[in-house]
Every structure is written in C-alpha cells, then in structure tokens.
Scaffold this motif. Structure first.
Motif, PDB file in Angstrom:
ATOM      1  N   ARG A  22       0.319   8.202   1.111  1.00 35.77           N
ATOM      2  CA  ARG A  22       0.329   6.996   1.944  1.00 35.77           C
ATOM      3  C   ARG A  22      -0.252   7.237   3.337  1.00 35.77           C
ATOM      4  O   ARG A  22      -0.824   6.344   3.927  1.00 35.77           O
ATOM      5  N   GLU A  23      -0.116   8.444   3.873  1.00 34.53           N
ATOM      6  CA  GLU A  23      -0.625   8.715   5.225  1.00 34.53           C
ATOM      7  C   GLU A  23      -2.135   8.547   5.281  1.00 34.53           C
ATOM      8  O   GLU A  23      -2.665   7.987   6.241  1.00 34.53           O
ATOM      9  N   ASP A  24      -2.842   9.036   4.267  1.00 28.33           N
ATOM     10  CA  ASP A  24      -4.303   8.960   4.266  1.00 28.33           C
ATOM     11  C   ASP A  24      -4.804   7.618   3.756  1.00 28.33           C
ATOM     12  O   ASP A  24      -5.688   7.006   4.363  1.00 28.33           O
ATOM     13  N   LYS A  25      -4.260   7.165   2.660  1.00 27.22           N
ATOM     14  CA  LYS A  25      -4.786   5.976   1.980  1.00 27.22           C
ATOM     15  C   LYS A  25      -4.450   4.678   2.707  1.00 27.22           C
ATOM     16  O   LYS A  25      -5.194   3.710   2.603  1.00 27.22           O
ATOM     17  N   CYS A  26      -3.333   4.640   3.422  1.00 29.54           N
ATOM     18  CA  CYS A  26      -2.882   3.393   4.043  1.00 29.54           C
ATOM     19  C   CYS A  26      -3.069   3.387   5.560  1.00 29.54           C
ATOM     20  O   CYS A  26      -2.501   2.548   6.248  1.00 29.54           O
ATOM     21  N   ARG A  27      -3.855   4.305   6.076  1.00 30.06           N
ATOM     22  CA  ARG A  27      -4.019   4.419   7.521  1.00 30.06           C
ATOM     23  C   ARG A  27      -4.601   3.134   8.127  1.00 30.06           C
ATOM     24  O   ARG A  27      -4.090   2.615   9.106  1.00 30.06           O
ATOM     25  N   LYS A  28      -5.672   2.594   7.544  1.00 28.05           N
ATOM     26  CA  LYS A  28      -6.317   1.388   8.082  1.00 28.05           C
ATOM     27  C   LYS A  28      -5.367   0.195   8.040  1.00 28.05           C
ATOM     28  O   LYS A  28      -5.274  -0.567   9.008  1.00 28.05           O
ATOM     29  N   CYS A  37       0.832  -1.197   0.000  1.00 25.74           N
ATOM     30  CA  CYS A  37       0.000   0.000   0.000  1.00 25.74           C
ATOM     31  C   CYS A  37       0.867   1.247   0.000  1.00 25.74           C
ATOM     32  O   CYS A  37       0.627   2.182  -0.773  1.00 25.74           O
ATOM     33  N   GLU A  38       1.886   1.274   0.858  1.00 26.18           N
ATOM     34  CA  GLU A  38       2.755   2.441   0.917  1.00 26.18           C
ATOM     35  C   GLU A  38       3.527   2.628  -0.385  1.00 26.18           C
ATOM     36  O   GLU A  38       3.743   3.754  -0.827  1.00 26.18           O
ATOM     37  N   HIS A  39       3.920   1.546  -0.986  1.00 23.16           N
ATOM     38  CA  HIS A  39       4.629   1.633  -2.267  1.00 23.16           C
ATOM     39  C   HIS A  39       3.690   2.121  -3.368  1.00 23.16           C
ATOM     40  O   HIS A  39       4.077   2.917  -4.224  1.00 23.16           O
TER      41      HIS A  39
END
Length: 167
Positions: A105-111, A96-98
């Motif tokens: 990445r901070e918003d989209k991969c929080r969960k 996800c971070e990649h």
C-alpha cells in the motif's frame, strides 16, 4: 440471392428476416413517430439542477440582505460539493489500501493518499474551525484573517517569525 451485404442467404434466414420484419415494423414505426418526437419536445440535458453562480459576499453591497442570502446559499452548495469530493477521495484511498494490503500500500497508493491529504488540507483551510453552523460571512472573515496573518508573519504553519522587511 445475395442480400444487401452481398452475402447469400438460405431459406431459413430469409424466413427469419421476414418474420422479424413483421414484428419489428410496428415497433419501429411507434418509436420513430411517437416516442422520439416526445423526447425531442421534453429533452433534458442534465440529471441535476444547474444553478447560476451568484455574486460572492465580497461583491455584495453593505445591507443587501438578498445578496447575502444568495451568497450563503451558494456557499452551502459549494461546501456540499467539496464534502462529497472529500468522501469520494477517502473511499478511493481506503479501497486502494484494502486492495493492496499492508505490504504494497505504501508504494501503490501513494498518489491516492497524497490527493486525499491535499484535499483534506484545502477543505480544512476553507471550512475548518467555523463551528457547527458555518455561513458565508464566517468563512469570508476566516479568509480575511488568514490573509492578514500571512501578510504579517508569512505562510501559516511556518511559525511567528519576524515580520517581513518592507523595502
């Protein structure tokens, strides 16, 4: 002349279906009469072994080494499953971070990150600090000592405040 679906067929389609039927009939017969009965007889429902749950170490009698051995094997299997879950969650977080890069990445991969952090914390609570060759007795005593600590001082990580007042 309409076929079974009520659609008219031309001569080529009729010829094609006849040839296909000649080739397909022996194959279908072999499948239905030989292969499927063998599958029914040798049916496997799972791709992995399904082992029954054994009593945990706190259910074993004192001196019952067979029960201790079974509990230890169950502990090893559970630890392997938890390790694999942690590996999968780590891979999801990294992918996800990649995928989203440094900006999103901070918003989209929080969960995904929160799931991984929770799983890591839970894994360390259960298996951490047990040494290179952990066993079920060490894990059981770690759990017992943690429960005693929490009873005396409150949840782990809140500091050594005054003991709770009993009424």
């Amino acid at each position: 002349m309409p076929d079974d679906d009520g659609i008219k067929q031309n001569a080529y389609e009729k010829f094609y279906l006849k040839v296909f039927g000649i080739i397909d009939a022996p194959v279908t017969y072999f499948k239905e009469k030989v292969v499927e009965p063998l599958h029914e007889k040798n049916k496997t429902y799972y791709y992995h072994r399904r082992l029954r749950r054994v009593p945990t170490i706190d259910e074993c009698d004192v001196g019952d080494e067979v029960c201790f051995f079974e509990a230890n094997e169950q502990y090893k299997r559970d630890k392997n499953v938890d390790d694999q879950i942690l590996i999968i969650l780590r891979e999801r977080r990294l992918e996800c971070e990649h995928w989203y890069g440094l900006t999103d990445r901070e918003d989209k991969c929080r969960k995904v990150r929160e799931d991984y952090e929770t799983a890591t914390t839970n894994w360390f609570t259960k298996y951490g600090d047990l040494g290179p060759a952990p066993n079920v007795r060490a894990a059981y005593f770690k759990q017992k000592h943690r429960m005693i600590w929490e009873r005396r001082h409150g949840p782990v990580g809140t500091g050594m405040g005054s003991p709770p007042v009993e009424q």
